[in-house]
Design a protein around this motif. Sequence first.
Motif, mmCIF file in Angstrom:
data_model
loop_
_atom_site.group_PDB
_atom_site.id
_atom_site.type_symbol
_atom_site.label_atom_id
_atom_site.label_comp_id
_atom_site.label_asym_id
_atom_site.label_seq_id
_atom_site.Cartn_x
_atom_site.Cartn_y
_atom_site.Cartn_z
ATOM 1 N N ALA A 1 0.819 -1.219 0.000
ATOM 2 C CA ALA A 1 0.000 0.000 0.000
ATOM 3 C C ALA A 1 0.853 1.269 0.000
ATOM 4 C CB ALA A 1 -0.940 -0.003 1.202
ATOM 5 N N ASN A 2 2.043 1.206 0.633
ATOM 6 C CA ASN A 2 2.902 2.387 0.695
ATOM 7 C C ASN A 2 3.906 2.467 -0.450
ATOM 8 O OD1 ASN A 2 4.518 0.217 1.553
ATOM 9 N ND2 ASN A 2 5.766 1.536 2.870
ATOM 10 N N PHE A 3 3.890 1.472 -1.335
ATOM 11 C CA PHE A 3 4.879 1.452 -2.414
ATOM 12 C C PHE A 3 4.747 2.618 -3.398
ATOM 13 C CE2 PHE A 3 7.616 -2.453 -2.780
ATOM 14 C CZ PHE A 3 7.494 -2.800 -1.444
ATOM 15 N N TYR B 1 13.557 -0.894 -8.791
ATOM 16 C CA TYR B 1 13.525 -2.128 -8.010
ATOM 17 C C TYR B 1 12.238 -2.225 -7.191
ATOM 18 C CZ TYR B 1 14.833 -5.483 -4.372
ATOM 19 O OH TYR B 1 14.853 -6.540 -3.499
ATOM 20 N N ASN B 2 11.819 -1.113 -6.586
ATOM 21 C CA ASN B 2 10.567 -1.091 -5.825
ATOM 22 C C ASN B 2 9.368 -1.389 -6.720
ATOM 23 O OD1 ASN B 2 10.431 0.095 -2.770
ATOM 24 N ND2 ASN B 2 12.326 0.700 -3.777
ATOM 25 N N ILE B 3 9.390 -0.865 -7.937
ATOM 26 C CA ILE B 3 8.308 -1.132 -8.890
ATOM 27 C C ILE B 3 8.234 -2.620 -9.199
ATOM 28 C CG2 ILE B 3 7.508 -0.768 -11.257
ATOM 29 C CD1 ILE B 3 8.668 2.071 -11.080
ATOM 30 N N PHE B 4 9.391 -3.246 -9.423
ATOM 31 C CA PHE B 4 9.422 -4.672 -9.740
ATOM 32 C C PHE B 4 8.875 -5.496 -8.580
ATOM 33 C CE2 PHE B 4 12.755 -5.093 -13.347
ATOM 34 C CZ PHE B 4 12.132 -4.047 -14.027
ATOM 35 N N VAL B 5 9.289 -5.163 -7.350
ATOM 36 C CA VAL B 5 8.804 -5.896 -6.185
ATOM 37 C C VAL B 5 7.292 -5.732 -6.056
ATOM 38 C CG1 VAL B 5 8.871 -6.012 -3.663
ATOM 39 C CG2 VAL B 5 11.000 -5.792 -4.949
ATOM 40 N N MET B 6 6.801 -4.510 -6.248
ATOM 41 C CA MET B 6 5.370 -4.253 -6.130
ATOM 42 C C MET B 6 4.571 -5.086 -7.122
ATOM 43 S SD MET B 6 3.335 -0.613 -6.498
ATOM 44 C CE MET B 6 2.479 -0.743 -8.059
ATOM 45 N N SER C 1 17.093 -2.472 7.640
ATOM 46 C CA SER C 1 16.230 -2.429 8.817
ATOM 47 C C SER C 1 14.961 -3.224 8.554
ATOM 48 C CB SER C 1 15.867 -0.984 9.159
ATOM 49 O OG SER C 1 15.103 -0.408 8.120
ATOM 50 N N LYS C 2 14.308 -3.665 9.609
ATOM 51 C CA LYS C 2 13.069 -4.415 9.463
ATOM 52 C C LYS C 2 11.891 -3.510 9.131
ATOM 53 C CE LYS C 2 14.454 -8.146 12.589
ATOM 54 N NZ LYS C 2 14.118 -8.898 13.821
ATOM 55 N N ALA C 3 12.029 -2.230 9.439
ATOM 56 C CA ALA C 3 10.942 -1.285 9.198
ATOM 57 C C ALA C 3 10.951 -0.800 7.755
ATOM 58 C CB ALA C 3 11.062 -0.097 10.145
ATOM 59 N N SER C 4 9.789 -0.415 7.276
ATOM 60 C CA SER C 4 9.661 0.112 5.921
ATOM 61 C C SER C 4 9.976 1.604 5.920
ATOM 62 C CB SER C 4 8.238 -0.112 5.405
ATOM 63 O OG SER C 4 8.035 0.556 4.175
ATOM 64 N N THR C 5 11.174 1.952 5.494
ATOM 65 C CA THR C 5 11.563 3.354 5.357
ATOM 66 C C THR C 5 11.868 3.623 3.896
ATOM 67 O OG1 THR C 5 13.926 2.972 5.673
ATOM 68 C CG2 THR C 5 12.587 3.271 7.663
ATOM 69 N N ILE C 6 11.971 4.893 3.556
ATOM 70 C CA ILE C 6 12.179 5.259 2.161
ATOM 71 C C ILE C 6 13.511 4.725 1.627
ATOM 72 C CG2 ILE C 6 13.277 7.466 2.675
ATOM 73 C CD1 ILE C 6 10.828 6.710 -0.208
ATOM 74 N N TRP C 7 14.488 4.528 2.530
ATOM 75 C CA TRP C 7 15.815 4.095 2.083
ATOM 76 C C TRP C 7 16.044 2.589 2.253
ATOM 77 C CZ3 TRP C 7 17.033 7.906 -0.709
ATOM 78 C CH2 TRP C 7 16.799 9.212 -0.301
ATOM 79 N N SER C 8 15.089 1.883 2.840
ATOM 80 C CA SER C 8 15.251 0.434 2.999
ATOM 81 C C SER C 8 14.871 -0.282 1.708
ATOM 82 C CB SER C 8 14.395 -0.076 4.160
ATOM 83 O OG SER C 8 13.032 0.245 3.961
ATOM 84 N N LEU C 9 15.518 -1.402 1.472
ATOM 85 C CA LEU C 9 15.269 -2.178 0.254
ATOM 86 C C LEU C 9 14.296 -3.322 0.553
ATOM 87 C CD1 LEU C 9 18.852 -2.483 -1.259
ATOM 88 C CD2 LEU C 9 16.983 -1.054 -2.096
ATOM 89 N N PRO C 10 13.156 -3.360 -0.124
ATOM 90 C CA PRO C 10 12.227 -4.470 0.084
ATOM 91 C C PRO C 10 12.674 -5.701 -0.694
ATOM 92 C CG PRO C 10 11.338 -2.989 -1.561
ATOM 93 C CD PRO C 10 12.625 -2.380 -1.094
ATOM 94 N N TYR C 11 12.333 -6.857 -0.190
ATOM 95 C CA TYR C 11 12.568 -8.086 -0.939
ATOM 96 C C TYR C 11 11.479 -9.084 -0.579
ATOM 97 C CZ TYR C 11 14.796 -9.728 3.401
ATOM 98 O OH TYR C 11 15.061 -10.066 4.704
ATOM 99 N N ILE C 12 11.224 -9.999 -1.492
ATOM 100 C CA ILE C 12 10.120 -10.948 -1.337
ATOM 101 C C ILE C 12 10.629 -12.271 -0.785
ATOM 102 C CG2 ILE C 12 8.346 -12.264 -2.566
ATOM 103 C CD1 ILE C 12 8.134 -9.964 -4.547
ATOM 104 N N ILE C 13 9.956 -12.735 0.243
ATOM 105 C CA ILE C 13 10.201 -14.071 0.787
ATOM 106 C C ILE C 13 9.055 -14.967 0.304
ATOM 107 C CG2 ILE C 13 10.253 -15.476 2.887
ATOM 108 C CD1 ILE C 13 12.751 -13.885 2.536
ATOM 109 N N MET C 14 9.394 -16.068 -0.348
ATOM 110 C CA MET C 14 8.380 -16.976 -0.874
ATOM 111 C C MET C 14 8.458 -18.322 -0.174
ATOM 112 S SD MET C 14 8.025 -16.189 -4.894
ATOM 113 C CE MET C 14 6.352 -16.775 -4.727
ATOM 114 N N ARG C 15 7.292 -18.835 0.129
ATOM 115 C CA ARG C 15 7.191 -20.169 0.730
ATOM 116 C C ARG C 15 6.146 -20.966 -0.038
ATOM 117 N NH1 ARG C 15 7.690 -16.652 5.069
ATOM 118 N NH2 ARG C 15 9.522 -17.038 6.422
ATOM 119 N N GLU C 16 6.418 -22.245 -0.181
ATOM 120 C CA GLU C 16 5.469 -23.123 -0.877
ATOM 121 C C GLU C 16 4.589 -23.813 0.139
ATOM 122 O OE1 GLU C 16 5.658 -25.891 -4.866
ATOM 123 O OE2 GLU C 16 7.487 -25.398 -3.763
#
Length: 273
Positions: free
Chosen positions: A178-180, A226-231, A255-270
């Motif tokens: 939602a914040n992306f 990169y943020n666009i791709f993750v979104m 950091s674990k928090a969502s800040t403007i400078w943090s990099l998001p990444y996707i964790i996938m589980r089956e």
Amino acid sequence: MMKSIESKGWLEYESGHAWCESAYKYNTHPLIAEFANTVTNLPIIVLPLVNAMMMRKYIRKVNSGVVWPNLLLAFNGIASTYYHATLNLFGQLVDELSILWILNIFLVVYIPVMQWFPEKHKKNIPLFRWSVIILASFISTLCFFEPNLNALALMTYTIPGSMVVHYEGKHANLPEIANFPRRIFILWGLAISCWFSDRLVCDLWLYLGIPYLHAIFHLLSSVAAYNIFVMFNMIDIEKRNKEHKFTASIRYFPSKASTIWSLPYIIMREKNF
């Protein structure tokens, strides 16, 4: 000018357009024209490859098309590295054409899961995809006629692109992204400000001794892309949930928090049933 191009060839002819840092070209390293503009392409190469690696099981089992925008962005980073290291016309054209194809292939890959595309026309997606590819091929030929206008022309994609990012992010009904749109707009707004500042007020930056706004543009735009791709990967995973057994969540680095400078990444589980 044409005589120079013919005698030296595209691989040697220096492009008519150079960035502000070129006032100091070859000063830092004798083989690299714009050192900062060259080395700041590293995130553009690395980040999409990391994203593809994190998505590898999903790419292999569900939607192989997801890999192409990531590979094209990494290729653009390599092309931009070559361009800024040499400033030749060939490098400029490959850099700009790869951006054009990233935008269009991104549309081709993700159009089936985009909310704005009318449901009643979903059956015509193959036709739409081919139309995009043909149009991109046509525009690619135009890039050779006036190379100095290519970058400005590509910037016009920002307007419809921003509208799509905002609409899809707000209508995906996924709290994790939602914040992306806000993150992306801030990063891209800062990036494009640096891009125009480098071109329009270069004399000021030279006077201050910091002609590195285009290098900062590279860093900010790479994180925004990169943020666009993750979104859109999260949207794709959710929209295709009947086709797979994966669950996905977003984490942030460092950091674990969502800040403007943090990099998001996707964790996938089956899922195990």
